[in-house]
Design an enzyme around this catalytic site. Sequence first.
Site, PDB file in Angstrom:
ATOM      1  N   HIS A  77     -54.918  -8.374  33.282  1.00  0.00           N
ATOM      2  CA  HIS A  77     -56.176  -8.103  32.591  1.00  0.00           C
ATOM      3  C   HIS A  77     -56.717  -6.721  32.981  1.00  0.00           C
ATOM      4  O   HIS A  77     -57.199  -5.967  32.117  1.00  0.00           O
ATOM      5  CB  HIS A  77     -57.174  -9.199  32.945  1.00  0.00           C
ATOM      6  CG  HIS A  77     -58.505  -9.084  32.289  1.00  0.00           C
ATOM      7  ND1 HIS A  77     -58.693  -9.199  30.932  1.00  0.00           N
ATOM      8  CD2 HIS A  77     -59.742  -8.865  32.826  1.00  0.00           C
ATOM      9  CE1 HIS A  77     -59.979  -9.048  30.660  1.00  0.00           C
ATOM     10  NE2 HIS A  77     -60.633  -8.838  31.787  1.00  0.00           N
ATOM     11  N   GLN A  79     -55.034  -4.090  33.987  1.00  0.00           N
ATOM     12  CA  GLN A  79     -54.218  -3.044  33.378  1.00  0.00           C
ATOM     13  C   GLN A  79     -54.518  -2.921  31.888  1.00  0.00           C
ATOM     14  O   GLN A  79     -54.551  -1.812  31.340  1.00  0.00           O
ATOM     15  CB  GLN A  79     -52.732  -3.346  33.598  1.00  0.00           C
ATOM     16  CG  GLN A  79     -52.304  -3.260  35.045  1.00  0.00           C
ATOM     17  CD  GLN A  79     -52.528  -1.882  35.641  1.00  0.00           C
ATOM     18  OE1 GLN A  79     -52.083  -0.875  35.086  1.00  0.00           O
ATOM     19  NE2 GLN A  79     -53.235  -1.821  36.745  1.00  0.00           N
ATOM     20  N   ASP A  80     -54.742  -4.048  31.248  1.00  0.00           N
ATOM     21  CA  ASP A  80     -55.098  -4.046  29.828  1.00  0.00           C
ATOM     22  C   ASP A  80     -56.422  -3.313  29.611  1.00  0.00           C
ATOM     23  O   ASP A  80     -56.548  -2.499  28.691  1.00  0.00           O
ATOM     24  CB  ASP A  80     -55.184  -5.482  29.315  1.00  0.00           C
ATOM     25  CG  ASP A  80     -55.529  -5.548  27.839  1.00  0.00           C
ATOM     26  OD1 ASP A  80     -54.832  -4.883  27.036  1.00  0.00           O
ATOM     27  OD2 ASP A  80     -56.481  -6.279  27.486  1.00  0.00           O
ATOM     28  N   HIS A  81     -57.380  -3.581  30.472  1.00  0.00           N
ATOM     29  CA  HIS A  81     -58.676  -2.893  30.377  1.00  0.00           C
ATOM     30  C   HIS A  81     -58.499  -1.388  30.510  1.00  0.00           C
ATOM     31  O   HIS A  81     -59.108  -0.609  29.753  1.00  0.00           O
ATOM     32  CB  HIS A  81     -59.629  -3.383  31.475  1.00  0.00           C
ATOM     33  CG  HIS A  81     -60.625  -4.391  31.014  1.00  0.00           C
ATOM     34  ND1 HIS A  81     -61.604  -4.118  30.097  1.00  0.00           N
ATOM     35  CD2 HIS A  81     -60.799  -5.678  31.365  1.00  0.00           C
ATOM     36  CE1 HIS A  81     -62.343  -5.186  29.897  1.00  0.00           C
ATOM     37  NE2 HIS A  81     -61.859  -6.158  30.646  1.00  0.00           N
TER      38      HIS A  81
END
Length: 103
Positions: A77, A79-81
Amino acid sequence: MEQENLEAVMGLIINAGNAKSDAMEAIHAAKAGKFDEAEEKIKSAEESLVQAHHSQTGLLTKEAQGEAMTITLLTVHSQDHLMTAIAFTDLAKEIIDLYKKIG
């Protein structure tokens, strides 16, 4: 997850979220013709991205040194952000340039 790694992951999420919010505010400012404010918001977004990168670099350095980290949904999450915030900030810069040309 170790406390130090958790703090780095949360740093990624918080700073990336701040960057995305600032980029969105920059777009709104440009839409209103407030280009100085838009540039300040983009600068703030970029500073938040630098802080997020510092968190990420710390995690990557540990792994490169052989200290493996358990990958959790929270890690993914974060890294996605970060990736979303980078893309959003880049896009915001382009949108601001368009508003400048239109205005």
